[in-house]
Write a protein that holds these residues in place. Sequence first.
Motif, PDB file in Angstrom:
ATOM      1  N   ASP C  19       0.737  -1.149  -0.145  1.00 31.62           N
ATOM      2  CA  ASP C  19      -0.133  -0.148  -0.072  1.00 31.62           C
ATOM      3  C   ASP C  19       0.924   1.202  -0.004  1.00 31.62           C
ATOM      4  OD1 ASP C  19      -2.037   2.136   0.304  1.00 31.62           O
ATOM      5  OD2 ASP C  19      -2.872   1.018   2.014  1.00 31.62           O
ATOM      6  N   HIS C  21       0.419   4.684  -0.435  1.00 33.34           N
ATOM      7  CA  HIS C  21      -0.058   5.847  -0.348  1.00 33.34           C
ATOM      8  C   HIS C  21      -0.923   5.932   0.868  1.00 33.34           C
ATOM      9  CE1 HIS C  21      -2.741   9.380  -2.413  1.00 33.34           C
ATOM     10  NE2 HIS C  21      -2.096   9.754  -1.141  1.00 33.34           N
ATOM     11  N   THR C  22      -0.376   6.399   2.034  1.00 29.79           N
ATOM     12  CA  THR C  22      -0.751   6.505   3.332  1.00 29.79           C
ATOM     13  C   THR C  22      -0.324   7.717   4.097  1.00 29.79           C
ATOM     14  OG1 THR C  22       0.813   5.459   4.627  1.00 29.79           O
ATOM     15  CG2 THR C  22      -0.633   3.949   3.351  1.00 29.79           C
ATOM     16  N   GLU C 163      -2.720   6.036 -10.368  1.00 27.98           N
ATOM     17  CA  GLU C 163      -3.466   5.372  -9.248  1.00 27.98           C
ATOM     18  C   GLU C 163      -4.763   4.988 -10.303  1.00 27.98           C
ATOM     19  OE1 GLU C 163      -2.669   6.242  -4.786  1.00 27.98           O
ATOM     20  OE2 GLU C 163      -4.332   7.531  -5.775  1.00 27.98           O
ATOM     21  N   ASN C 166      -8.068   4.266  -6.077  1.00 25.41           N
ATOM     22  CA  ASN C 166      -7.604   4.943  -4.763  1.00 25.41           C
ATOM     23  C   ASN C 166      -8.863   4.993  -3.919  1.00 25.41           C
ATOM     24  OD1 ASN C 166      -7.970   7.679  -3.226  1.00 25.41           O
ATOM     25  ND2 ASN C 166      -5.970   7.691  -3.659  1.00 25.41           N
ATOM     26  N   ASN C 188      -4.069   1.980  -4.205  1.00 21.31           N
ATOM     27  CA  ASN C 188      -3.482   2.239  -2.932  1.00 21.31           C
ATOM     28  C   ASN C 188      -4.663   2.922  -1.973  1.00 21.31           C
ATOM     29  OD1 ASN C 188      -0.839   1.999  -3.412  1.00 21.31           O
ATOM     30  ND2 ASN C 188      -0.878   3.820  -4.549  1.00 21.31           N
ATOM     31  N   THR C 210      -1.531  -2.702  -3.983  1.00 25.41           N
ATOM     32  CA  THR C 210      -0.826  -2.827  -5.309  1.00 25.41           C
ATOM     33  C   THR C 210       0.341  -4.028  -5.181  1.00 25.41           C
ATOM     34  OG1 THR C 210      -0.654  -0.439  -5.612  1.00 25.41           O
ATOM     35  CG2 THR C 210       1.268  -1.583  -6.606  1.00 25.41           C
TER      36      THR C 210
END
Lengths: 355, 355, 355, 355
Positions: C19, C21-22, C163, C166, C188, C210
């Motif tokens: 992942d 994107h956090t 992305e 999302n 993500n 991903t």
Amino acid sequence: VRSELFFPDLPGLLTLRCDLHTHTVFSDGNVWPTVRVEEAWRDGLDAIAISDHIEYLPHKTDVSTNRNRPYEIARPRAEALGVLLIRAAEITREEPPGHWNALFLTNCEALNVPDYHDALRIAHEQGAFIFWNHPGWKQPDGKSVWYKEQEEVLQKGWLHGLEIVNGPAYDPTVHQWCVDKGLTPMGNSDVHDPIAFDYGNSPADRRPITLVFAREQSVAGIREALFEGRTAVVCTNGVFGQERFLQPLFEGSVQILNPETTLRGKATYLVQVRNRGAVDLDLELAEQPDGVSAAGRVWVPSGKVVLLAIRGVSEELSGEREVTLPYRVRNFLVTPGQPLRADLRLRIQFLPVVK
Amino acid sequence: VRSELFFPDLPGLLTLRCDLHTHTVFSDGNVWPTVRVEEAWRDGLDAIAISDHIEYLPHKTDVSTNRNRPYEIARPRAEALGVLLIRAAEITREEPPGHWNALFLTNCEALNVPDYHDALRIAHEQGAFIFWNHPGWKQPDGKSVWYKEQEEVLQKGWLHGLEIVNGPAYDPTVHQWCVDKGLTPMGNSDVHDPIAFDYGNSPADRRPITLVFAREQSVAGIREALFEGRTAVVCTNGVFGQERFLQPLFEGSVQILNPETTLRGKATYLVQVRNRGAVDLDLELAEQPDGVSAAGRVWVPSGKVVLLAIRGVSEELSGEREVTLPYRVRNFLVTPGQPLRADLRLRIQFLPVVK
Amino acid sequence: VRSELFFPDLPGLLTLRCDLHTHTVFSDGNVWPTVRVEEAWRDGLDAIAISDHIEYLPHKTDVSTNRNRPYEIARPRAEALGVLLIRAAEITREEPPGHWNALFLTNCEALNVPDYHDALRIAHEQGAFIFWNHPGWKQPDGKSVWYKEQEEVLQKGWLHGLEIVNGPAYDPTVHQWCVDKGLTPMGNSDVHDPIAFDYGNSPADRRPITLVFAREQSVAGIREALFEGRTAVVCTNGVFGQERFLQPLFEGSVQILNPETTLRGKATYLVQVRNRGAVDLDLELAEQPDGVSAAGRVWVPSGKVVLLAIRGVSEELSGEREVTLPYRVRNFLVTPGQPLRADLRLRIQFLPVVK
Amino acid sequence: VRSELFFPDLPGLLTLRCDLHTHTVFSDGNVWPTVRVEEAWRDGLDAIAISDHIEYLPHKTDVSTNRNRPYEIARPRAEALGVLLIRAAEITREEPPGHWNALFLTNCEALNVPDYHDALRIAHEQGAFIFWNHPGWKQPDGKSVWYKEQEEVLQKGWLHGLEIVNGPAYDPTVHQWCVDKGLTPMGNSDVHDPIAFDYGNSPADRRPITLVFAREQSVAGIREALFEGRTAVVCTNGVFGQERFLQPLFEGSVQILNPETTLRGKATYLVQVRNRGAVDLDLELAEQPDGVSAAGRVWVPSGKVVLLAIRGVSEELSGEREVTLPYRVRNFLVTPGQPLRADLRLRIQFLPVVK
């Protein structure tokens, strides 16, 4: 253990949860009749019909063919558990005319006759409520056809209801027939195996239910309600029926926990919407309300509270007023394709923004 | 989505569900203050205290040390969601005297003083309700000891409550101290991580709750109730507190759906027991009732109905009488080891067996 | 407790669950950086990127603005748990050009410059893999538009991925762009709250992933695979990516437990299909196979075995042959709208009906 | 849908999951024989016995009394699903001698004789494996008694196994008899209702299972293994059996994902322990290992990975060594009260603290 299945009572009417089409080892089902009662109690139902086939008895080498036995065997367990048990049978012929359930029989054996007209007539003479089962079954492309055989039975006054839901499937064609012909909509499991093979207890995988709006919690009460067309049908998370029933079902399930507020200018207010009912609610805004903008789509799970955001649309608005949020309940269909209209009401004290 | 957590109100009192010991990134916790509010709303709570450590600030390289900030940051979200938020702090010293939570502070920063007596005194002067946290923590074998430091604080009138439950653990020694010293029992999560790391929503894995029996749903209402000792503590499936609270909690949760029956001779009757409450009930027969024999052990899950079998003991008995089934609720403890006594009442028309 | 999330390795490649994107409290997220690592471990992931916003720091009153701190704080926990942690940041501008994630940075602070071209260039010079986040976000009707700004960045060689997923949403327009422009598809969570607020552990409510097909389980391995376009994207129960990846993912997940049988005449045979993978499979027959008729639609839940019925179509057929059942995997899309073609193979000894 | 129930095979032996005591409508059960097969397949079992009572036929008014019918009716479904079906019957007498299951019969009808010695002898002559069911049933305080009747049957060589688990209850007295007398331990559901009335699919509510360690997956393979005493019994989350079976069951279920590490001084290392098996594991440290201190108690849920913390105990220790963590598996009992001893092995490179 019994799981409760909350559907609110209607004004002057009890909401009884029923499955009126089930099978046992006495025809082509795979459980003993008492199991159907026990399952119904566990699933939170009020009433069931055991409706074994009159003509199709694949276990007859090993099991009695006495068509009254399922009822007789199951009745003591039904009484002990407080489940209403309806003596019934399924008249089972090739399509057309197909399969018909007769409820409130006094003697199932009497229906075992060669001609289906005779079987229906005898059921009628016993005072039965008769409905046509799963009209689309075995039809080309599963498409329901209103054959002359059905028309004939209807004209004779022997046909009172239609299964708009059988097992997991809702049939909008049959729903429309109920509307057009004034027949009672039915929704039943038609279960053959142990119920747990096919269904669970969540809104997504629950067995179909015929909600019967009865004047009293008794077999007679159910019979009167069925003949008067007072039902709605639950199929997993969908509810189907007339507006006069779906409206109070919705109203009795939904509660706004914080209906009164002040709202200054374009501030946001979180309305807490509680769903006491057994089905999730899928709300969609029909049009923007006056004075506020509201969430366009809200999903309110069974037994939960969710937030519905509203927002002021003016910095000048002032004064107290009742605001109606006009939603459609997408999973409550009053006719095929037409969702229930349902308003949520707030009392808002609008405050202007002080410059 | 908010899950509801049903505990009945008591006569004249609201039952508020509270977690009065939680942490955020402003001390050694791992979530932003608003998350504690959001979690509380989702978990069905009415009120929380964020009680970050005064003295232990491991994130101070990166996070403000202003001890009032957690409350200030969380308050708008609390107001939007209708969760009552209590300004609090944890006075954090080596054992003894250990850790103390002070609730209803007006200025947390003022407690940041070298001597813990001063910290407690300042909290007291701010009108705080003070309780000693997790007395057994870091003690040899986890065994709670009443040190002279505690006695001294008690004598000064600064100590009002004790955590009989902290996180997943119930401490009977501390429960007994509450009974003996007249202190208010508290049960809190002391959560540092996101709540879902440690707890779920079922009776078996739910976070601890302090039930506060308040005259009104407000911070002031909670404060008054805490000072008056009107709490009970829920720890997974156990409930701990005075009989005057546990009795009506039980009565308000349990319902006999079919309390009236006829019973002929030694027949069996299935009593349907409904548990509306958020904890399962573990019933054990205290002694055999008059006129019937009853199930010795009954487990009634939250939100479900179960069957409790009773059986006539005489073929001659006749006439109508009220029958009391004397149960103990094994998971409702009024003092350590002493379960609540709770009677279930039936009205039975006994019929003799006709020979 | 870590839940395992099975996706088979590919020939010569490890399948890493990522992942990328956090957010944390260091920008507009609500958890401490270590929580993201712990959540990833619990959710069965192999790697995450913490990608706090460079320009949007709503907690800056209380939290350090040092953009390298999230990585530095989280790294020890990542090492202890064996989760690969990627230093990253989100370049956050109005649309267009919108938001961009830069992975494998060496110094996040250097990206804090006024002009976004500079920020992207600096990221590129640090060796970053750069992808455009949620292209449809805040666009009219949520429709993704390929602006000249994107084209320019692409032409400069700074844009490597998009992305296509999302949060809970898959964007087929963006998927098609990946196909047409040779960009790496990414999926993500973009999570801000504790992950449990938004996602669970079942195929229906799982966070997006991903899948990175890497030569080695390391940050460098992930980087090489991303630049080479070796990813697929999982969004709840959908899998999106090139056929060369989806084909072996399917093959490695599905197993026929009883591939060899005899089949006499028009008898029925129940093929047992096992799905070891973490997503359910939705199979639809592409055309009727030779020699048998097969179930038109089969749902194979993650971790379960289901029955797929085949039936002989001739009473005369004899001899052993390999039979291919040509299915489409409706929830494995190699391009928007085009499901993966996947054959199930049986070895059948056909036996003629003896008259 | 079939849920898989993983128990590892043993060296040279297949681990077959069996329920060898079930009922149908042909005696006092409530389902059709095919349902037992279907339930077994869904529950992940390899084999079942339908063992209707020879002498107790409460449904005989409505159902055939031919005692071979359950097997004959269920067999085609068993073959279609690949479930091994064992022809069996329950010889049902007052205690003593009580109830006995005879497996691998050739003709159940032949056991319908007045004297139970004759019934057992005839079963024996048919080559049956005979076990005594639920010895504690209907005994004072449920306490199992070894009557002279049992001794007599044992001396005749007709008794081969004992139910140490029947339904939800494990009987340590009977387990000890198996150890002392060299009898095969059995654990079965004795189910009468649909299995879902009594059991679910989680370790906590799963039906009991007799694990049979067979040379081949066939009825003959099971028979050989039972006569040779190669079983273990699973009851919810407990496993009972000889060390020679429980040891490899444990070893085949547990995996250390990161067995090699370096450890400097008193640092902490998180060992990742994976449990592939169908039962949770409850590990307790037997004694402190050399060179490290380890967690005293570890719960490893089925299908999950957990962290087991170890810590260096010396700042001077250096060099690579194998470290054995000596655990007891509290829920794997080799005799009543005696848990399996199981070692976890690590390879640690100890590094001294550099001053």
